[in-house]
Design an enzyme around this catalytic site. Structure first.
Site, short mmCIF file in Angstrom:
data_model
loop_
_atom_site.label_atom_id
_atom_site.label_comp_id
_atom_site.label_asym_id
_atom_site.label_seq_id
_atom_site.Cartn_x
_atom_site.Cartn_y
_atom_site.Cartn_z
N GLU A 217 5.55 -3.63 0.90
CA GLU A 217 5.81 -3.11 -0.44
C GLU A 217 4.99 -1.84 -0.57
O GLU A 217 3.76 -1.89 -0.58
CB GLU A 217 5.43 -4.15 -1.48
N CYS B 259 2.39 0.17 -8.21
CA CYS B 259 3.49 0.81 -7.49
C CYS B 259 4.76 0.81 -8.31
O CYS B 259 5.72 1.48 -7.98
CB CYS B 259 3.70 0.13 -6.14
N GLY C 233 2.08 2.22 5.48
CA GLY C 233 3.13 1.28 5.89
C GLY C 233 3.85 1.74 7.14
O GLY C 233 4.17 0.95 8.02
N GLY D 258 0.83 -1.20 0.00
CA GLY D 258 0.00 0.00 0.00
C GLY D 258 0.86 1.24 0.00
O GLY D 258 2.03 1.20 -0.39
N THR E 110 3.05 4.53 1.35
CA THR E 110 4.15 4.63 2.30
C THR E 110 3.68 5.06 3.69
O THR E 110 4.14 4.53 4.70
CB THR E 110 5.22 5.60 1.75
N GLU E 111 2.73 5.98 3.76
CA GLU E 111 2.27 6.43 5.09
C GLU E 111 1.52 5.33 5.82
O GLU E 111 1.68 5.14 7.02
CB GLU E 111 1.43 7.71 4.97
#
Lengths: 308, 174
Positions: free
Chosen positions: A258, A292, A241, A236, A238-239
């Site tokens: 990822e 992504c 994650g 998903g 970055t935030e």
């Protein structure tokens, strides 16, 4: 797009726990839409803490139980191969449902999903081929390693490739003898639910593959924060994650995440321009660029760069 | 796009591209698809003359949207490629074998395609560095991360152990 423009029957789903879909309980319900038309095609619960606990308990019970936890490695590899066959036998309904739910053209979805059975076969093969180590240490000692499956893998999957991203993890989970609780994107839960039913019918023991439905910052966050997870897998933003990873670190869960990307494509002037353009269109626009790894930054040598 | 929200996000980046002075080559608007007026569509969008400090160069858009930036030589290509918080995938288009492998070795990414794109294989490790994440899926790298490892140490010399001494036959470990 090969999807009906008129309203279709709205399916109501619940979490998949202990081998079947369960009533949503007191959860509020969320609409699932066909993005090509905006039509509501299904409703799912926004799971509560109690719902997550129930799925986690189902997973833990299966992990420790005889039917799965006690299954011989060869029997498990045979079962995972049978699941690959079941996936293949149901390929048509899976790619049609996935296109209905995430809007990706049928030809792209069919190509992608047709490769997924081999993920299960690959990991089933690894399970059989795996060897532990005997390690040369100093002195009169024999040192060897034993490996035991880590337990519950919590997996938060995104909307762009719901089944492919699920199966990358699920194939390794099943072949290794782990169990899983999956939180699919609230936009695209339908094929994940369908696959759980297909695998259960094909002989996967109850409780090995569980699904909790709901929002990322609700059900997804509660799953990542759950004290009983052993590994967090998240694909998903970055935030998302960062938040989930920090929560999972509190219980020392393994992590595989990822997250975002901004893939550079370096085009040098010795390369055929027609081919470069073809790859640029494919890289940037397949899946409507909702990947992504999409080719989002083209870097082109100045000698072949068009200035206007 | 998956949702109205995602469509609007992509369109907002079309705005950032225009506002920061990139050259719109094609697209840039919501797409009108007859019979799908309530669906969420965006035109394939390309911006050229994109500078590395622009938002459309640095931030993930997640739509049919790409940027084009010129570079002078290999060194500048790598500098631009690596000017990103992300490090998931990278691609190289060249017929120069030495350059292809040299650039693959230096680019900040977990996955590199030489004269290819989007390829995924269950046996090939998949994942990124930096803000693109941690760990790998696929391959033995993924499989091995589904186990706890227990190290078993067995003394095969039954002689009595004198824990005050450190001799060649009985090395102390601490």
């Amino acid at each position: 797009m090969n999807v009906p423009a008129k309203a279709i029957d709205v399916e109501v789903h619940g979490n998949f726990v202990d081998g079947s879909e369960v009533e949503a309980g007191k959860s509020e319900m969320l609409d699932v839409r066909n993005p090509a038309t905006g039509d509501v095609i299904a409703r799912i619960p926004n799971s509560t803490k109690e719902d997550i606990d129930r799925a986690m308990k189902s997973a833990r019970t299966a992990f420790e139980g005889k039917a799965w936890g006690g299954m011989d490695i060869r029997a498990r590899a045979r079962l995972v191969n049978r699941l690959a066959d079941a996936f293949e036998a149901n390929l048509d309904q899976l790619y049609r449902l996935e296109t209905l739910n995430n809007g990706r053209p049928v030809n792209e979805t069919r190509a992608q999903l047709s490769r997924l059975p081999d993920f299960f076969r690959y990991f089933a093969g690894l399970a059989l081929a795996r060897r532990d180590a005997v390690i040369p240490v100093e002195g009169s000692y024999l040192n060897y390693t034993l490996r035991t499956p880590i337990g519950i893998v919590a997996n938060c999957t995104p909307f762009n490739h719901p089944l492919m991203i699920l199966c990358k993890s699920l194939a390794a989970v099943l072949a290794s003898g782990c169990v899983t609780v999956v939180k699919p994107s609230e936009y695209t839960p339908l094929t994940t639910l369908r696959l759980a039913k297909i695998f259960t019918d094909a002989g996967l023991p109850s409780g090995v593959f569980n699904i909790v439905l709901g929002l990322g910052h609700g059900a997804g966050k509660m799953l990542a924060e759950h004290g009983d997870i052993d590994k967090l897998v998240l694909t998903g933003g970055t935030e998302a994650g960062r938040i989930a990873g920090a929560a999972a670190a509190k219980v020392f869960a393994h992590q595989t995440m990822e997250l975002g990307g901004k893939t550079p494509v370096m085009v040098f002037d010795d390369y055929d321009i027609e081919r470069a353009v073809n790859y640029a269109a494919f890289g940037a626009f397949i899946g409507a660029g909702q990947t992504c790894i999409c080719a989002s930054r083209h870097l082109v040598q100045a000698s072949i760069y068009m200035n206007s | 796009m998956i949702s109205a929200k995602q469509r609007d996000r992509v369109l907002s980046y079309c705005g950032f591209g225009r506002d920061q002075g990139a050259r719109l080559v094609t697209g840039g608007e919501a797409a009108k698809i007859p019979g799908h007026e309530n669906g969420y569509f965006v035109e394939p969008t390309v911006f050229a003359d994109v500078k590395s400090d622009m938002r459309i160069f640095q931030e993930e858009v997640f739509g049919p949207f790409t940027s084009v930036t010129p570079f002078k030589d290999e060194e500048e290509a790598l500098k631009l490629a690596n000017d990103s918080p992300f490090g998931l995938a990278a691609a190289i288009r060249t017929r120069d074998v030495a350059r292809a492998h040299r650039v693959a070795g230096k680019v900040k990414a977990g996955i590199v395609w030489i004269n290819d794109h989007h390829r995924l294989d269950p046996a090939s490790p998949w994942g990124g560095v930096g803000d693109s994440g941690v760990g790998r899926e696929c391959g033995t790298e993924s499989f091995d991360d589904h186990f706890h490892v227990k190290s078993v140490m067995v003394a095969t010399n039954d002689a009595p152990f004198d824990w005050y001494r450190d001799t060649a036959g009985q090395r102390r470990l601490n």
